[in-house]
Design an enzyme around this catalytic site. Sequence first.
Site, PDB file in Angstrom:
ATOM      1  N   GLU A 137       0.852  -1.207   0.000  1.00 37.38           N
ATOM      2  CA  GLU A 137       0.000   0.000   0.000  1.00 37.38           C
ATOM      3  C   GLU A 137       0.881   1.248   0.000  1.00 37.38           C
ATOM      4  O   GLU A 137       2.003   1.213   0.503  1.00 37.38           O
ATOM      5  CB  GLU A 137      -0.877  -0.084   1.265  1.00 37.38           C
ATOM      6  N   ASP A 138       0.364   2.327  -0.571  1.00 33.50           N
ATOM      7  CA  ASP A 138       1.147   3.562  -0.582  1.00 33.50           C
ATOM      8  C   ASP A 138       1.173   4.254   0.773  1.00 33.50           C
ATOM      9  O   ASP A 138       2.224   4.521   1.328  1.00 33.50           O
ATOM     10  CB  ASP A 138       0.644   4.529  -1.669  1.00 33.50           C
ATOM     11  N   ASP A 141      -3.484   6.398   6.417  1.00 30.80           N
ATOM     12  CA  ASP A 141      -3.799   7.664   7.081  1.00 30.80           C
ATOM     13  C   ASP A 141      -4.648   7.362   8.317  1.00 30.80           C
ATOM     14  O   ASP A 141      -4.121   7.170   9.406  1.00 30.80           O
ATOM     15  CB  ASP A 141      -4.508   8.562   6.057  1.00 30.80           C
ATOM     16  N   PHE A 191      -0.992  16.463   3.603  1.00 29.91           N
ATOM     17  CA  PHE A 191      -1.398  15.721   2.414  1.00 29.91           C
ATOM     18  C   PHE A 191      -0.211  15.704   1.456  1.00 29.91           C
ATOM     19  O   PHE A 191       0.314  16.759   1.091  1.00 29.91           O
ATOM     20  CB  PHE A 191      -2.617  16.378   1.766  1.00 29.91           C
ATOM     21  N   ARG A 204       0.549  12.413 -10.009  1.00 31.43           N
ATOM     22  CA  ARG A 204       1.112  11.066 -10.006  1.00 31.43           C
ATOM     23  C   ARG A 204       2.407  11.071 -10.816  1.00 31.43           C
ATOM     24  O   ARG A 204       3.301  10.282 -10.568  1.00 31.43           O
ATOM     25  CB  ARG A 204       0.135  10.057 -10.650  1.00 31.43           C
TER      26      ARG A 204
END
Length: 222
Positions: A137-138, A141, A191, A204
């Site tokens: 997973e990136d 949060d 973010f 991206r």
Amino acid sequence: YIQADPIIIPDSFEGYPLRYFNLPLHYRDDLNYVLIPYGLVQDRIEALASRIFHDLTINIPEQLICICVLKGGYRFFSDLISKIQNENRLQNNRSLPMSLEFIRTRSYINDYSSNQLEIIGLSDLNNLKNRNLLIIEDIIDTGITMVALKEQLEKFQPKTIQVVSLFTKRRKDKQCIFKPDYCGFEIPDHFIVGYALDYNEYFRDLEHICILKESGVAKYKI
Ligand code: 5GP
């Protein structure tokens, strides 16, 4: 021994000014600073790959099913897998066979987490029973996505499920409800974009992990 826990980036860290980096012209005015340069991301992934390889090849290695969480996780997935493949080439008394699967989750609109989580592609996963899974997973949060995803995958009765996340966020309001087995960096409550992480499908195509300017947030808001 290589740390499975993240490098902690403190709240006081002000990042790197943009002028030291080569950045795409189309994003230059939208960014505030570079939080983590691409090169550091690569070095940390190489270390994680080596740790994962050594942990998972202690016993007779079984095929590891690597699950890519699209879209944000695709660069991390691809780099992590290729670095594990390097280990497979270089170590002659150990090896880790892998197969690759892809799913997609979506919960973010603008820069906040929405409560509706979509998981696409689960029905294409077959033969997970008694297998070892690695979810790649990136970023974690709130942790809601990973808890929901793990719950869905448990239904296939795998032997083990492990999670590697490139980033976790140190949230100001409340604690994250999920801790990955392996993690690259713990970042302040900002973010981030770049290295396949997007803001409404922009950024991206940026190499470094960056923080947006207010004007950048406004420009791509939907
Ligand atoms: P969670 O369910 O843990 O709150 O959110 C996880 C998902 O939200 C991640 O897979 C990622 O897609 C998205 N996300 C969370 N934080 C960020 C961020 O700082 N930047 C970007 N681009 N996406 C994020």
